[in-house]
Scaffold this motif. Structure first.
Motif, PDB file in Angstrom:
ATOM      1  N   SER A  35      41.034  25.454 -33.730  1.00  0.00           N
ATOM      2  CA  SER A  35      40.112  26.360 -33.026  1.00  0.00           C
ATOM      3  C   SER A  35      38.878  25.643 -32.507  1.00  0.00           C
ATOM      4  O   SER A  35      38.182  26.148 -31.622  1.00  0.00           O
ATOM      5  N   ALA A  36      38.567  24.463 -33.059  1.00  0.00           N
ATOM      6  CA  ALA A  36      37.388  23.711 -32.621  1.00  0.00           C
ATOM      7  C   ALA A  36      37.631  22.221 -32.790  1.00  0.00           C
ATOM      8  O   ALA A  36      38.101  21.773 -33.839  1.00  0.00           O
ATOM      9  N   VAL A  37      37.317  21.471 -31.754  1.00  0.00           N
ATOM     10  CA  VAL A  37      37.505  20.015 -31.766  1.00  0.00           C
ATOM     11  C   VAL A  37      36.199  19.352 -31.320  1.00  0.00           C
ATOM     12  O   VAL A  37      35.500  19.863 -30.444  1.00  0.00           O
ATOM     13  N   ALA A  38      35.873  18.223 -31.944  1.00  0.00           N
ATOM     14  CA  ALA A  38      34.682  17.460 -31.579  1.00  0.00           C
ATOM     15  C   ALA A  38      35.093  16.205 -30.804  1.00  0.00           C
ATOM     16  O   ALA A  38      36.088  15.563 -31.141  1.00  0.00           O
ATOM     17  N   LEU A  39      34.327  15.879 -29.785  1.00  0.00           N
ATOM     18  CA  LEU A  39      34.557  14.672 -28.990  1.00  0.00           C
ATOM     19  C   LEU A  39      33.434  13.688 -29.289  1.00  0.00           C
ATOM     20  O   LEU A  39      32.254  14.054 -29.279  1.00  0.00           O
ATOM     21  N   THR A  40      33.814  12.452 -29.560  1.00  0.00           N
ATOM     22  CA  THR A  40      32.820  11.406 -29.818  1.00  0.00           C
ATOM     23  C   THR A  40      32.859  10.388 -28.697  1.00  0.00           C
ATOM     24  O   THR A  40      33.925   9.873 -28.348  1.00  0.00           O
ATOM     25  N   LYS A 100      34.252  21.710 -28.641  1.00  0.00           N
ATOM     26  CA  LYS A 100      33.053  22.530 -28.817  1.00  0.00           C
ATOM     27  C   LYS A 100      31.772  21.700 -28.877  1.00  0.00           C
ATOM     28  O   LYS A 100      30.677  22.239 -28.688  1.00  0.00           O
ATOM     29  N   SER A 101      31.913  20.406 -29.160  1.00  0.00           N
ATOM     30  CA  SER A 101      30.718  19.562 -29.248  1.00  0.00           C
ATOM     31  C   SER A 101      31.056  18.121 -28.868  1.00  0.00           C
ATOM     32  O   SER A 101      32.210  17.694 -28.958  1.00  0.00           O
ATOM     33  N   ILE A 102      30.015  17.401 -28.439  1.00  0.00           N
ATOM     34  CA  ILE A 102      30.135  15.975 -28.154  1.00  0.00           C
ATOM     35  C   ILE A 102      29.031  15.252 -28.908  1.00  0.00           C
ATOM     36  O   ILE A 102      27.879  15.686 -28.914  1.00  0.00           O
ATOM     37  N   THR A 103      29.392  14.156 -29.558  1.00  0.00           N
ATOM     38  CA  THR A 103      28.399  13.289 -30.194  1.00  0.00           C
ATOM     39  C   THR A 103      28.416  11.953 -29.469  1.00  0.00           C
ATOM     40  O   THR A 103      29.472  11.362 -29.262  1.00  0.00           O
ATOM     41  N   GLY A 104      27.221  11.495 -29.073  1.00  0.00           N
ATOM     42  CA  GLY A 104      27.123  10.233 -28.345  1.00  0.00           C
ATOM     43  C   GLY A 104      26.023   9.357 -28.879  1.00  0.00           C
ATOM     44  O   GLY A 104      25.332   9.706 -29.842  1.00  0.00           O
ATOM     45  N   ASP A 105      25.855   8.204 -28.257  1.00  0.00           N
ATOM     46  CA  ASP A 105      24.799   7.272 -28.647  1.00  0.00           C
ATOM     47  C   ASP A 105      23.452   7.734 -28.106  1.00  0.00           C
ATOM     48  O   ASP A 105      23.356   8.741 -27.404  1.00  0.00           O
ATOM     49  N   ASN A 106      22.412   6.957 -28.413  1.00  0.00           N
ATOM     50  CA  ASN A 106      21.067   7.268 -27.946  1.00  0.00           C
ATOM     51  C   ASN A 106      20.627   6.383 -26.785  1.00  0.00           C
ATOM     52  O   ASN A 106      19.437   6.263 -26.511  1.00  0.00           O
ATOM     53  N   TYR A 107      21.582   5.752 -26.114  1.00  0.00           N
ATOM     54  CA  TYR A 107      21.228   4.939 -24.962  1.00  0.00           C
ATOM     55  C   TYR A 107      20.744   5.853 -23.839  1.00  0.00           C
ATOM     56  O   TYR A 107      21.275   6.952 -23.639  1.00  0.00           O
ATOM     57  N   PRO A 108      19.722   5.426 -23.096  1.00  0.00           N
ATOM     58  CA  PRO A 108      19.122   6.285 -22.061  1.00  0.00           C
ATOM     59  C   PRO A 108      20.138   6.898 -21.102  1.00  0.00           C
ATOM     60  O   PRO A 108      20.045   8.091 -20.778  1.00  0.00           O
ATOM     61  N   ALA A 109      21.099   6.108 -20.647  1.00  0.00           N
ATOM     62  CA  ALA A 109      22.064   6.623 -19.668  1.00  0.00           C
ATOM     63  C   ALA A 109      22.854   7.794 -20.244  1.00  0.00           C
ATOM     64  O   ALA A 109      23.119   8.787 -19.549  1.00  0.00           O
ATOM     65  N   GLN A 110      23.246   7.691 -21.512  1.00  0.00           N
ATOM     66  CA  GLN A 110      23.981   8.788 -22.153  1.00  0.00           C
ATOM     67  C   GLN A 110      23.096  10.005 -22.364  1.00  0.00           C
ATOM     68  O   GLN A 110      23.522  11.145 -22.179  1.00  0.00           O
ATOM     69  N   LEU A 111      21.856   9.768 -22.786  1.00  0.00           N
ATOM     70  CA  LEU A 111      20.939  10.889 -23.026  1.00  0.00           C
ATOM     71  C   LEU A 111      20.675  11.663 -21.740  1.00  0.00           C
ATOM     72  O   LEU A 111      20.702  12.905 -21.725  1.00  0.00           O
ATOM     73  N   TYR A 112      20.424  10.949 -20.647  1.00  0.00           N
ATOM     74  CA  TYR A 112      20.172  11.631 -19.379  1.00  0.00           C
ATOM     75  C   TYR A 112      21.430  12.310 -18.844  1.00  0.00           C
ATOM     76  O   TYR A 112      21.341  13.315 -18.130  1.00  0.00           O
ATOM     77  N   ALA A 113      22.587  11.783 -19.195  1.00  0.00           N
ATOM     78  CA  ALA A 113      23.845  12.364 -18.706  1.00  0.00           C
ATOM     79  C   ALA A 113      24.239  13.622 -19.470  1.00  0.00           C
ATOM     80  O   ALA A 113      24.844  14.533 -18.896  1.00  0.00           O
ATOM     81  N   LEU A 114      23.871  13.696 -20.767  1.00  0.00           N
ATOM     82  CA  LEU A 114      24.445  14.746 -21.609  1.00  0.00           C
ATOM     83  C   LEU A 114      23.450  15.596 -22.402  1.00  0.00           C
ATOM     84  O   LEU A 114      23.813  16.690 -22.858  1.00  0.00           O
ATOM     85  N   SER A 115      22.236  15.134 -22.611  1.00  0.00           N
ATOM     86  CA  SER A 115      21.289  15.886 -23.448  1.00  0.00           C
ATOM     87  C   SER A 115      20.882  17.204 -22.804  1.00  0.00           C
ATOM     88  O   SER A 115      20.753  17.304 -21.573  1.00  0.00           O
TER      89      SER A 115
END
Length: 314
Positions: A35-40, A100-115
């Motif tokens: 029912s719920a999957v996380a993407l990393t 239902k959720s994505i966990t990513g790094d704290n690199y600026p490009a990722q933060l601006y893309a997904l936060s």
């Protein structure tokens, strides 16, 4: 007598591909039932460029993450990450995998893309209503290790790191048969540095007992070589420096403990806020303790940087 012929290379290759496809399909089918999957999302630099890895797991079951796709020709830009992530999400949704959720790094490009706070985030530009519902979490372990990196230039911290390196080198060269070898460190994993510190402090009694026994043995010798060996022992294994390392461990242990806890599958995102609060209270208590006065500047910097970086967790 039966003669068994070795399969040719092409046959082995075909069989490996067949097994890999079957395994991949079984994983997709299994995750589609949840029912719920996380993407990393994990990004990094390799010899000839940048990579992005996408893995799926479940917050409801203790499942080992499954690497869904690895992009070894990626660009470390906000637009590329947004485009690739949307492509992966659309593909997973078509296969009935309910991310239902994505966990990513704290690199600026990722933060601006997904936060959620980013004005250019995927959730604000996509037309897919299902993707808009997915929540992004910056990796908390990575956040904590960045906080640790933020104080690397503090003189007291630099002194402690130098002591650890000196003691580690001496133990591995002279005392490894007595205490064992100090663990190797990984440059990009701060907690591996703390593993070395933990090993040294846990074996402090054995280290000093070995040093004192050698000093006692050298007392009866008057040659230059013995005098040099005695000086080496006293220079590398010092009581006051170990006292400093014990205090350093008290300062940094919240980052180490929280990193190990959140690195396991038993942790949950809802536990981040109370654990951040506990870390802050621990450092605030040390600020009120004059025994840690030499670390007060470093501790205040840790509090300031944690306060700054926890914004990205919202």
């Amino acid at each position: 007598e039966t003669i068994i012929k070795k399969p040719c290379h092409s046959k082995l290759r075909e069989q490996f591909i067949k097994v890999a496809k079957h395994f991949h399909e079984s994983q997709i089918n299994a995750y589609s039932d949840l029912s719920a999957v996380a993407l990393t999302l994990d990004g990094g630099t390799i010899q000839y460029g940048h990579f992005l890895d996408y893995a799926i797991s479940s917050p409801l079951f203790d499942l080992k993450p499954y690497l869904y796709e690895a992009d070894f020709m990626a660009n470390n830009t906000t637009e590329y990450i947004k485009s690739k992530t949307e492509e992966i999400l659309n593909d997973l949704l078509k296969k009935n995998i309910k991310v239902k959720s994505i966990t990513g790094d704290n690199y600026p490009a990722q933060l601006y893309a997904l936060s959620s706070w980013s004005k250019t985030a995927l959730w604000k530009t996509t037309n897919n209503e299902e993707i808009k519902k997915i929540i992004f979490y910056p990796c908390f372990c990575h956040t904590l290790q960045l906080v640790a990196d933020d104080v690397e230039n503090n003189q007291q911290i630099k002194d402690c790191i130098s002591i650890i390196d000196k003691v580690k080198k001496f133990i591995n060269n002279k005392f490894s048969k007595i205490t064992g070898k100090v663990p190797d460190e990984v440059d990009t994993r701060w907690f591996s540095h703390f593993n070395s510190l933990k090993f040294i402090l846990r074996n402090a009694d054995s280290i000093f007992n070995a040093r004192n026994e050698m000093l006692k043995h050298l007392e009866t010798k008057r040659d230059e070589s013995s005098a040099n060996e005695r000086n080496e022992l006293l220079l590398n294994i010092k009581e006051d420096e170990f006292e400093l390392l014990f205090q350093y461990s008290d300062v940094m242990v919240p980052i180490y403990s929280a990193t190990l806890y959140f690195d396991s599958n038993i942790s949950k995102a809802v536990e981040i806020v109370p654990i951040v609060t506990q870390i802050e209270k621990h450092w605030e208590a040390l600020l009120c303790n004059n025994a840690y006065k030499s670390f007060h500047q470093a501790i205040q910097t840790l509090l300031d940087r944690l306060n700054h970086r926890k914004f990205h967790l919202l």
